[in-house]
Scaffold this motif. Structure first.
Motif, PDB file in Angstrom:
ATOM      1  N   UNK A 412       0.830  -1.207   0.000  1.00  0.00           N
ATOM      2  CA  UNK A 412       0.000   0.000   0.000  1.00  0.00           C
ATOM      3  C   UNK A 412       0.870   1.265   0.000  1.00  0.00           C
ATOM      4  N   UNK A 418      -5.084   1.206  -2.772  1.00  0.00           N
ATOM      5  CA  UNK A 418      -5.738  -0.005  -2.263  1.00  0.00           C
ATOM      6  C   UNK A 418      -5.730  -1.106  -3.328  1.00  0.00           C
ATOM      7  N   UNK A 421      -2.888  -3.354  -2.993  1.00  0.00           N
ATOM      8  CA  UNK A 421      -3.038  -4.361  -1.934  1.00  0.00           C
ATOM      9  C   UNK A 421      -3.802  -5.569  -2.493  1.00  0.00           C
ATOM     10  N   UNK A 422      -4.848  -5.289  -3.282  1.00  0.00           N
ATOM     11  CA  UNK A 422      -5.616  -6.383  -3.887  1.00  0.00           C
ATOM     12  C   UNK A 422      -4.737  -7.170  -4.856  1.00  0.00           C
TER      13      UNK A 422
ATOM     14  N   UNK B  96     -10.735  -8.390   6.867  1.00  0.00           N
ATOM     15  CA  UNK B  96      -9.844  -7.280   7.232  1.00  0.00           C
ATOM     16  C   UNK B  96      -9.920  -6.169   6.177  1.00  0.00           C
ATOM     17  N   UNK B  97      -9.900  -6.576   4.885  1.00  0.00           N
ATOM     18  CA  UNK B  97      -9.958  -5.577   3.815  1.00  0.00           C
ATOM     19  C   UNK B  97     -11.272  -4.790   3.886  1.00  0.00           C
ATOM     20  N   UNK B 100     -11.120  -2.363   6.715  1.00  0.00           N
ATOM     21  CA  UNK B 100     -10.266  -1.242   6.296  1.00  0.00           C
ATOM     22  C   UNK B 100     -11.071  -0.257   5.435  1.00  0.00           C
ATOM     23  N   UNK B 101     -11.796  -0.802   4.448  1.00  0.00           N
ATOM     24  CA  UNK B 101     -12.539   0.063   3.531  1.00  0.00           C
ATOM     25  C   UNK B 101     -13.652   0.809   4.265  1.00  0.00           C
ATOM     26  N   UNK B 105      -8.270   1.238   9.081  1.00  0.00           N
ATOM     27  CA  UNK B 105      -7.182   0.297   8.816  1.00  0.00           C
ATOM     28  C   UNK B 105      -6.632  -0.323  10.108  1.00  0.00           C
ATOM     29  N   UNK B 151      -6.357   6.024   5.480  1.00  0.00           N
ATOM     30  CA  UNK B 151      -7.798   6.255   5.282  1.00  0.00           C
ATOM     31  C   UNK B 151      -8.098   6.245   3.789  1.00  0.00           C
ATOM     32  N   UNK B 152      -9.098   5.444   3.378  1.00  0.00           N
ATOM     33  CA  UNK B 152      -9.381   5.332   1.936  1.00  0.00           C
ATOM     34  C   UNK B 152     -10.464   6.331   1.515  1.00  0.00           C
TER      35      UNK B 152
END
Lengths: 505, 152
Positions: A412, A418, A421-422, B96-97, B100-101, B105, B151-152
């Protein structure tokens, strides 16, 4: 060479920040290298995106420190539990573990520190004296030479991939195919982007690398984990930590080891300069060669301190050679140098002859950092020699959780993306399946990294020749490289035929 | 019958499909430059590499069927539960993902660490200390020192 440039670059790395990052890198490398299953490649793959946030000198000080020390620290497990911490330490198990069983474990740990550093320093001296002449020779290289060089690097990697060239080829070409996603390098046509802006930039190789070598390895270790084996290894370690004996070799031993280790240092540098011929191959070849030349060949494999010093010298001796190829030609010889190339690119530098004219100071800094790292290895390695046995007490589960978290953060951190990360997670699953099926991930990564270079140089060459392939047969260096590629691909077949004939005889 | 197509033949098939996905559009991008310009077009290189991927994929299928395949997921009785653990680990990673979204996180990473240590049968004391140290270290090093915004 202008000595004032050397002096200036030396002063540039002699700052508290650079020294601190280098020392931190060496310490991280010792821990990672000493833990079986964690490789220098994994460490550097995870740390590279993080170092991007530092000044180039600090970032590279850390990466070079990790690289050198992780390779040396792989010998610690080879000595104590007969399991090489990294593939480079395979030959260290021949004599290192026997030395430990004979009550000379401390001496083996000391030799591992001192002679790994000596190997690293010898190969760096070769790098310092040879890199500039090689770079000035390669200035005349054109697209055909670069195309063949990149292809040679990829083919070498494939030919040594898990003893299955067909699988290596499939993986390598899949990597090359994936590298074509994004903007075409010559005509700027969008390819396979599906109108996505993130795909237009291409598939970033760092998240793929972190996934394959980090998460993929963790998944594979989880899959292969056995409670009973792990328990007995811990028991062995407890015994190993109990009594190790003296660490430093005597002056007589130093004199005895001088000739074979200097020879091993030179040999391994040359082997290291050949793409894909890694430290594991180098240390086995050098150990075998030293045995033939030794006054006491019968002791080799039975706890010979001389044989062990040779294997330690050669596993770190390849690093200078690998760096020579990487810096002068821009060709990665293995996965680590592939990441280092990516790291230099992140800093806006392009490894290859141009770097020797445009970023001369930084090239010199890299060379000096290699020396500095080896000195740090001696200091930290000797201070922690007896303590290093304790590192191995860490349970693999602890390492898995830590590595998974670092893989996420590492992938990341590079672009605050993001989707990276995927991509890393997907590459981790693919890497796990590759491992299970005997597909080496190296050619895939190398294909992804070298794809752009291969394509742009191939197409430039064909534009120059108006589409004629004759251009590849007209230039001597290109022709030599073409023959080498053919030999590389034929080598497994020749080897098979020779073994068959020997068996029949 | 199905057993024969597991392992290498299946993997070879995946390579063939992968290659074809790139080969068909690759040809469409043009093998030669547009407008009579010299040299190959945008589709030249991907066509070659994807065609070779298909070729070696087919070779893997042939080898697998003829010589037999590597046992990809062969395990002894002691290792049998590992596959379940991997499935749980992957599911937890997806969770977890999502955390996070949709939330945060650091909360996600702390929960991931707690859960992983739990399924790996570590003691609660170790689990808590490890999670606090790991999350704290990631927060201090990456968020505070390196200014990476999670932070997304």
């Amino acid at each position: 060479m202008d000595m004032s440039l050397w002096w200036d670059s030396f002063l540039a790395i002699l700052t508290p920040e650079v020294l601190m990052f280098n020392a931190a890198g060496v310490l991280i490398g010792i821990v990672i290298g000493a833990l079986p299953g964690l490789s220098a490649t994994m460490a550097i793959a995870i740390l590279t995106p993080i170092t991007f946030w530092f000044d180039p000198s600090c970032g590279f000080a850390m990466l070079i420190g990790v690289w050198n020390s992780a390779i040396f620290a792989g010998g610690i497990t080879a000595i104590l539990i007969n399991t090489p911490g990294t593939p480079a330490s395979i030959a260290s198990t021949f004599d290192g573990y026997q030395m430990y069983r004979q009550g000379r474990g401390g001496l083996a740990l000391g030799i591992n520190v001192i002679y790994s550093a000596i190997g690293g320093i010898i190969s760096t001296l070769f790098l310092i004296f040879l890199a500039f002449p090689i770079a000035s020779f390669t200035v005349s290289f054109g697209p055909t030479e670069y195309f063949m060089l990149a292809l040679f690097g990829l083919m070498m990697m494939i030919s040594v991939s898990e003893n299955n060239v067909v699988k290596g080829m499939a993986v390598g070409f899949a990597g090359l195919t994936l590298s074509t996603v994004g903007i075409d390098p010559i005509l700027a046509v969008k390819r396979y982007t599906m109108d996505s802006t993130s795909l237009a930039a291409g598939i970033s190789f760092l998240p793929v690398m972190i996934g394959m070598f980090g998460l993929g390895e963790v998944l594979n270790q989880m899959y292969e984990y056995k409670q009973s084996t792990a328990g007995s290894a811990l028991e062995m370690l407890k015994k190993a930590s109990a009594k190790l004996g003296r660490i430093l070799p005597t002056w007589k031993e130093f004199k005895q080891f001088f000739r074979p280790t200097v020879l091993a240092g030179a040999e391994s540098t040359i082997i290291g300069a050949i793409p894909a011929a890694g430290a594991d191959i180098a240390s086995i070849i050098c150990w075998g060669q030293a045995k033939k030349l030794s006054k006491n060949p019968d002791e080799y494999g039975k706890g010979s301190a001389e044989g062990f010093a040779v294997s330690c010298t050669s596993n770190n001796g390849v690093l200078g050679g690998a760096l020579t190829t990487m810096l002068t030609l821009g060709i990665p010889g293995d996965a680590v140098t592939a990441i280092l190339i990516g790291s230099l690119m992140m800093y806006g530098m392009q490894p290859g002859p141009k770097m020797f004219t445009e970023d001369t100071g930084f090239v010199m800094q890299i060379m000096q950092l290699m020396i500095l790292s080896n000195i740090a290895i001696v200091v930290f390695g000797l201070l922690s020699a007896k303590m290093s046995a304790k590192i191995l007490n860490a349970r693999p589960q602890t390492v898995w959780v830590g590595v998974t978290a670092l893989c996420v953060v590492g992938s990341y951190a590079l672009n605050n993306s993001f989707s990276d990360v995927l991509l890393m997670a997907a590459a981790g699953v693919v890497g796990f399946i590759f491992k299970r099926g005997g597909f080496a991930p190296g050619p895939f990564i190398l294909g992804l990294l070298l794809g752009g270079m291969l394509e742009s140089n191939l197409r430039r060459a064909l534009v120059m020749s108006q589409g004629s392939l004759d251009i590849f047969f007209e230039r001597p260096v290109t022709l030599v490289l073409m023959i080498l590629i053919a030999l590389t691909l034929c080598f497994p077949l020749i080897k098979k035929a020779v073994l068959k004939r020997r068996k029949a005889a | 019958m199905w057993d024969k197509f597991k392992g290498d033949p299946l993997m070879g098939f995946i390579f063939v499909i992968f290659g074809l996905i790139f080969l068909v559009p690759g040809i469409g991008y043009g093998l030669s430059s547009p407008g009579g310009l010299p040299g190959p077009g945008a589709g030249f290189f991907p066509t070659i590499t994807s065609a070779l991927t298909v070729f070696f994929g087919l070779w893997i299928i042939y080898d697998g069927l003829k010589k037999g395949s590597v046992d990809y997921f062969g395990q002894d009785p002691e290792q049998r539960s590992n596959f379940k653990i991997i499935a749980v680990v992957c599911a937890a990673f997806i969770a977890f993902l999502l955390i996070w979204v949709y939330i945060n996180f650091f909360l996600g990473i702390a929960m991931l660490s707690l859960f992983y240590n739990f399924i790996f049968k570590r003691t609660w004391k170790f689990n808590l200390i490890f999670t606090v140290v790991l999350t704290g270290m990631l927060y201090v090093v990456f968020e505070r020192l390196l200014y990476i915004q999670f932070a997304l």
